[in-house]
Design a protein around this motif. Structure first.
Motif, short mmCIF file in Angstrom:
data_model
loop_
_atom_site.label_atom_id
_atom_site.label_comp_id
_atom_site.label_asym_id
_atom_site.label_seq_id
_atom_site.Cartn_x
_atom_site.Cartn_y
_atom_site.Cartn_z
N SER A 97 1.19 -9.38 5.40
CA SER A 97 0.67 -10.69 5.81
C SER A 97 1.53 -11.80 5.22
CB SER A 97 -0.77 -10.86 5.34
OG SER A 97 -0.80 -11.03 3.93
N LEU A 98 1.27 -13.02 5.65
CA LEU A 98 1.99 -14.17 5.11
C LEU A 98 1.71 -14.36 3.61
CD1 LEU A 98 1.52 -16.64 8.08
CD2 LEU A 98 3.64 -15.50 7.38
N ARG A 99 0.46 -14.18 3.23
CA ARG A 99 0.11 -14.31 1.81
C ARG A 99 0.83 -13.23 1.00
NH1 ARG A 99 -4.38 -13.37 -1.98
NH2 ARG A 99 -4.34 -15.15 -3.39
N MET A 149 -7.97 -13.54 4.54
CA MET A 149 -6.89 -14.40 4.10
C MET A 149 -6.81 -15.59 5.03
SD MET A 149 -3.95 -11.70 3.11
CE MET A 149 -4.54 -10.13 3.70
N GLN A 159 -1.38 -20.16 -2.64
CA GLN A 159 -0.37 -19.24 -3.17
C GLN A 159 0.99 -19.92 -3.21
OE1 GLN A 159 -0.86 -16.06 -4.30
NE2 GLN A 159 1.28 -15.78 -4.78
N THR A 212 -5.86 -20.28 1.42
CA THR A 212 -5.48 -19.42 0.30
C THR A 212 -3.98 -19.15 0.29
OG1 THR A 212 -6.03 -17.41 1.54
CG2 THR A 212 -7.73 -18.28 0.08
N THR A 213 -3.39 -19.08 1.46
CA THR A 213 -1.95 -18.87 1.55
C THR A 213 -1.21 -20.11 1.02
OG1 THR A 213 -2.26 -17.40 3.42
CG2 THR A 213 -0.04 -18.28 3.09
N PHE A 220 -2.83 -15.77 9.79
CA PHE A 220 -2.73 -15.55 8.35
C PHE A 220 -3.26 -14.21 7.88
CE2 PHE A 220 -1.77 -19.93 8.77
CZ PHE A 220 -0.88 -20.18 7.74
N ASP A 221 -4.00 -13.49 8.71
CA ASP A 221 -4.46 -12.17 8.29
C ASP A 221 -3.76 -11.06 9.08
OD1 ASP A 221 -5.68 -12.42 10.75
OD2 ASP A 221 -7.65 -11.75 10.08
N LYS A 272 -5.50 -19.76 5.83
CA LYS A 272 -4.39 -20.68 5.64
C LYS A 272 -4.49 -21.34 4.27
CE LYS A 272 -3.29 -23.33 9.09
NZ LYS A 272 -3.08 -24.41 10.07
N LEU A 298 4.02 -23.31 7.68
CA LEU A 298 2.76 -22.60 7.48
C LEU A 298 1.56 -23.48 7.81
CD1 LEU A 298 3.45 -20.65 4.15
CD2 LEU A 298 3.48 -19.74 6.49
#
Length: 179
Positions: free
Chosen positions: A152-154, A1, A9, A5-6, A138-139, A3, A130
């Motif tokens: 996780s953040l995601r 995961m 999202q 991809t987060t 982020f993971d 930054k 973020l």
């Protein structure tokens, strides 16, 4: 995961939020502040609940990172926790909201435009926050859901989406009754 991809999202969440706002812009404040006959929350109270939940989540992360903790890598357990939240959200049951995002924390009356502006501002601040976090965060299990635990953040952002979807049906039900 990562930054990227987060943040992607978060882009999706912002699109969902824009759709919700477009749906509600057709109404004036009176029906959005009308309590349904079952005594539940008004539409604007639901929005404030969602805003407070996101705000509390980000506040938790900021506080957690303020003391440079050792964080576990998010893996199967974090994915399982998110699955459990999703499972419960799909159930047709009511859940008691945690303190701080419950009825006592919600305004009796609110204005749609100021509520919308508050949420949009909060989302911009989340994006900025973020964007400035190191990639290594982020993971990690940085977010803590009040019932399910660390994620996780995601996964936090996925929860935000599930939470909005869960309350979208409530909003639709209230609008059908009062609108």
């Amino acid at each position: 995961m990562t930054k990227a991809t987060t943040l992607a999202q978060l882009d999706q969440l912002d699109q969902e939020l824009s759709r919700l706002f477009r749906q509600l812009e057709r109404y004036d404040n009176a029906p959005l502040n009308q309590q349904p006959t079952d005594g539940g929350w008004t539409v604007l109270q639901v929005l404030h609940h969602l805003i407070l939940a996101e705000e509390a989540s980000v506040g938790y992360i900021q506080k957690k990172l303020s003391f440079n903790p050792v964080l576990e890598k998010a893996g199967f357990r974090a994915a399982w926790r998110l699955f459990v939240v999703d499972f419960y959200f799909r159930m047709p049951l009511k859940f008691k909201a945690p303190k701080g995002v419950d009825r006592e924390a919600l305004p009796e009356h609110a204005d749609f435009e100021s509520t919308k502006a508050q949420w949009e501002s909060q989302r911009r601040a989340l994006r900025k926050y973020l964007s400035h976090l190191p990639d290594a965060q982020f993971d990690r299990e940085l977010y803590k859901h009040p019932f399910a635990g660390k994620m996780s953040l995601r996964q936090m952002l996925q929860f935000f989406g599930m939470h909005i979807k869960r309350h979208q049906s409530q909003i639709n039900r209230v609008l059908k009754e009062v609108g």
